[in-house]
Scaffold this active site. Structure first.
Site, short mmCIF file in Angstrom:
data_model
loop_
_atom_site.label_atom_id
_atom_site.label_comp_id
_atom_site.label_asym_id
_atom_site.label_seq_id
_atom_site.Cartn_x
_atom_site.Cartn_y
_atom_site.Cartn_z
N GLY A 68 0.83 -1.19 0.00
CA GLY A 68 0.00 0.00 0.00
C GLY A 68 0.87 1.24 0.00
O GLY A 68 2.03 1.19 0.43
N GLN A 73 2.85 9.96 1.37
CA GLN A 73 4.15 9.29 1.43
C GLN A 73 5.06 9.66 0.26
O GLN A 73 6.25 9.35 0.30
CB GLN A 73 3.96 7.78 1.50
CG GLN A 73 3.35 7.30 2.80
CD GLN A 73 3.24 5.80 2.84
OE1 GLN A 73 2.25 5.23 2.37
NE2 GLN A 73 4.23 5.14 3.40
N CYS A 126 6.22 0.01 7.72
CA CYS A 126 5.79 1.15 6.92
C CYS A 126 6.93 1.61 6.04
O CYS A 126 8.08 1.70 6.50
CB CYS A 126 5.33 2.29 7.83
SG CYS A 126 4.79 3.77 6.93
N LEU A 127 6.65 1.92 4.80
CA LEU A 127 7.68 2.40 3.87
C LEU A 127 8.25 3.73 4.32
O LEU A 127 9.37 4.08 3.93
CB LEU A 127 7.10 2.51 2.46
CG LEU A 127 6.61 1.20 1.84
CD1 LEU A 127 6.02 1.47 0.46
CD2 LEU A 127 7.73 0.17 1.76
N HIS A 168 -4.23 1.01 7.66
CA HIS A 168 -2.90 1.62 7.65
C HIS A 168 -2.84 2.76 6.65
O HIS A 168 -2.35 3.87 6.97
CB HIS A 168 -1.88 0.54 7.31
CG HIS A 168 -0.46 1.01 7.29
ND1 HIS A 168 0.49 0.56 8.20
CD2 HIS A 168 0.21 1.87 6.47
CE1 HIS A 168 1.65 1.14 7.94
NE2 HIS A 168 1.51 1.93 6.89
N GLU A 169 -3.34 2.53 5.43
CA GLU A 169 -3.24 3.56 4.40
C GLU A 169 -4.19 4.73 4.67
O GLU A 169 -3.83 5.89 4.45
CB GLU A 169 -3.52 2.96 3.02
CG GLU A 169 -2.54 1.87 2.61
CD GLU A 169 -1.08 2.27 2.74
OE1 GLU A 169 -0.75 3.46 2.55
OE2 GLU A 169 -0.25 1.39 3.06
N HIS A 172 -2.70 7.10 7.16
CA HIS A 172 -1.74 8.03 6.56
C HIS A 172 -2.45 9.31 6.10
O HIS A 172 -1.90 10.41 6.21
CB HIS A 172 -1.06 7.40 5.35
CG HIS A 172 0.19 6.64 5.68
ND1 HIS A 172 1.27 7.22 6.31
CD2 HIS A 172 0.54 5.35 5.44
CE1 HIS A 172 2.24 6.31 6.45
NE2 HIS A 172 1.81 5.17 5.94
#
Length: 233
Positions: A68, A73, A126-127, A168-169, A172
């Site tokens: 995702g 991000q 997480c990226l 999660h997304e 963000h």
């Protein structure tokens, strides 16, 4: 609908990002864009530019690799995210975590709410927080509403790992990182994860590191493991 003068800065930002071919740079924790929240998408990007931006998010997610990626991000404060999970995991992991394949899809202006009271806790990464993972207890089932990239309404229930991904997304887009919800005693480097905590369930980590798990979590047996999304009628 946003006025043209309001759209211009975001459109210009996206055009600048897309000027270089290939994956976009991923913003790391500490950058304010990850904490300010996002604008509701309301036509700030013309359809052709939106399509190009969505494709860039997809390429960047695949290259990372991740399952995702949210617009903040890559530095764009718009309420847009993409998800995709091939779920290439062992059968035991699939069963315990409720992880099943998810096709590529775009989430526009998503919101979620819990369905029921069951919670599931697993390690999450997480990226934008590279090199670390921590256990996060989240609702095991959520209702997601919003639109897709064509403006069609989305109203679906997700369970298992797909529910974790959409939470999660969407977080963000509200200026929240997974660490805000994590059991910080569980925080582990990727190296420690590889050496110690590869089990499908975090129960051994919880016992060794001293953090609680939801009372209804018992290695996956107390929650549904059929994790495909169900369309709301």
């Amino acid at each position: 609908m946003a006025a043209p003068r309001d759209r211009a800065p975001l459109a210009e930002l996206v055009e600048e990002l897309l000027a270089t071919n290939g994956p976009l740079p991923i913003v790391a924790a500490g950058d304010p864009v990850l904490r300010r929240g996002t604008e509701r998408f309301d036509g700030q990007l013309e359809p052709a530019l939106l399509a190009r931006f969505v494709e860039a998010l997809r390429v960047t997610m695949h290259a990372a690799p991740g399952v995702g990626l949210a617009a903040p991000q890559v530095g764009v404060p718009l309420r847009i995210a993409v998800i995709e999970d091939p779920a290439l995991v062992p059968e035991e992991v699939r069963l315990v975590r409720g992880r099943v394949p998810q096709p590529f899809r775009v989430l526009v202006n998503p919101l979620y709410e819990p369905v029921g009271t069951a919670r599931a806790a697993f390690f999450e990464g997480c990226l934008s927080v590279p090199g670390w993972q921590a256990v996060v207890a989240r609702p095991a089932e959520v209702r997601l509403t919003g639109q897709d990239e064509a403006g069609r309404a989305v109203d679906e229930v997700f369970t298992g790992w797909p529910a974790r991904i959409v939470q999660h997304e969407t977080d963000h887009l509200d200026g929240m990182l997974y660490l805000d919800r994590a059991e910080l005693r569980s925080l582990s480097s990727n190296q420690a994860m590889a050496e110690r905590w590869t089990q499908p369930s975090p129960q051994e980590a919880a016992a060794s590191l001293g953090f609680p798990l939801p009372q209804d979590l018992s290695g996956g047996s107390s929650r549904r493991t059929s994790a495909a999304p169900h369309r709301r009628r």
